[in-house]
Design a protein around this motif. Structure first.
Motif: not given
Lengths: 259, 259
Positions: A238-243, A253-256
């Protein structure tokens, strides 16, 4: 079943703000998986470099690393920033172990070949010593990497922190179920760069292509996205992008990303 | 039978001269025992500090460590010097792992209590994580320590490198047959400080007392001697004092201490 490993990359925006950094380290230390931290450097290196009379050269928006700049990177990233993070994590009962890629030969690299631009002492990664890292993790340690590697011939090299995080994730994905977190200043990948709330919650390989075509994802985000999809294609779970608040369970909320 | 462990401390005189440092690292990497390196800092920190506008304060010939000086120590000792040594050793096929006392909680300390003088952010050692160190050694790694410790509450502390070397030697002496090497600029403890050839080859506890009475051993050497005899009294097998050539087998003159 494979054990879980969280690899979290933070950049200058977190490191430069000491209360943000402390908030982050608290969230990070509370993760109940195996974990690895990778940190970039930020403006402190530029500031220290200027005081020492070492100017950072840029070509096409990318930093050129000459011998003086590398010394500054060693001082600020491997020394000041890394050890302050390690000391703070230790106080939070998180058994941090500060590392560069040269330590225990963990991240091997070669000087980037000169094409149009000579980036100087910049390293592209050629290998990761996964077995040593696995040993550290099994000993309950939490590796904390600065963004420096080495060429195994005695030369330290500056390497992009996003790329180090991705390569560590890939190298460890045969032993662990790896989640790679890219923390940056925004809440995630945005549909509208001027609207902080317009986070795209999920992106897969097909929608990624469309987002590029539609110019929603542009230059600045491309290297991070490329690193992310390369990781996913190499068995990273999994890769997650966010603060940083994406490390709080079930809250933000973030982007997966997925394939 | 216990396996052998060499713990070698080098100071500024070796670090500041790059050909001397390379010679030393070649000798060190060739030692065929388990090994640990402890390095001090030297004048580079003063030089960097001055350029950054941070003056090093001295009281009674001892450095006072304020927050600015500690940042310089983190940059120069834990960053610049430590990683250059690690990179160079890796090129010599010596699997170096750069460390401060905060990393893996290896060397715990407390801020030195204020008596007549407040030394600032200076740490006196309270404990060593011998089991983690033993694991690193058994993994074939070569710990390379800079002279920084931590208080387990998030504060990094400046600590005398001779003392760190002695405490590591003591902590590991139940698992290993430890030889502690103090490398400095002279060939050994001298009978006549103006005659480089007047090395005293052997000193025991009794002759040490006599050498103090006779004022052969005076102020400058006392802390090193005290560390040495404390180590010997705590089951460290051997302490040797001399210049770097004492690491060459059977060649040079140096001082060996015993009880």
């Amino acid at each position: 079943m494979k054990r879980e490993l969280s690899i979290v990359k933070i950049g200058g925006n977190v490191i430069e703000n000491s209360s943000e950094l402390n908030n982050f380290l608290r969230l990070f230390s509370a993760l109940d998986t195996h974990k690895i931290l990778v940190h970039g450097g930020g403006k402190k290196a530029t500031e220290i470099g200027q005081k020492l009379g070492i100017k950072s050269k840029m070509i096409e928006g990318r930093r050129i690393t000459d011998a003086g700049s590398l010394d500054v990177a060693l001082m600020v990233y491997a020394g000041l920033v890394n050890k302050k993070i390690v000391g703070t994590l230790q106080a939070m009962d998180c058994n941090a172990l500060g590392l560069s890629g040269a330590d225990a030969n963990l991240v091997q690299a070669y000087k980037r070949p000169v094409t149009k631009v000579d980036f100087g002492l910049v390293g592209d990664i050629s290998g990761v010593n996964a077995s040593a890292l696995k040993n550290f993790l099994e000993m309950g340690m939490v590796p904390v990497f600065c963004a420096l590697t080495h060429d195994q011939k005695g030369q330290m090299l500056n390497t992009n922190a996003d790329t180090i995080a991705a390569e560590l994730a890939i190298a460890l994905s045969s032993n662990y179920k790896v989640t790679l977190y890219y923390c940056f200043e925004k809440q995630g990948v945005l549909m509208d760069k001027d609207d902080e709330q317009s986070v795209i919650p999920d992106i897969n390989w097909t929608s990624y292509q469309q987002l590029i075509t539609d110019r929603i994802i542009t230059d600045g985000m491309l290297p991070k996205m490329e690193n992310s999809f390369r990781a996913l294609k190499s068995k990273v779970a999994r890769v997650c992008i966010g603060n940083i608040s994406m490390l709080e369970s079930g809250k933000s909320l973030y982007t997966t990303l997925s394939l």
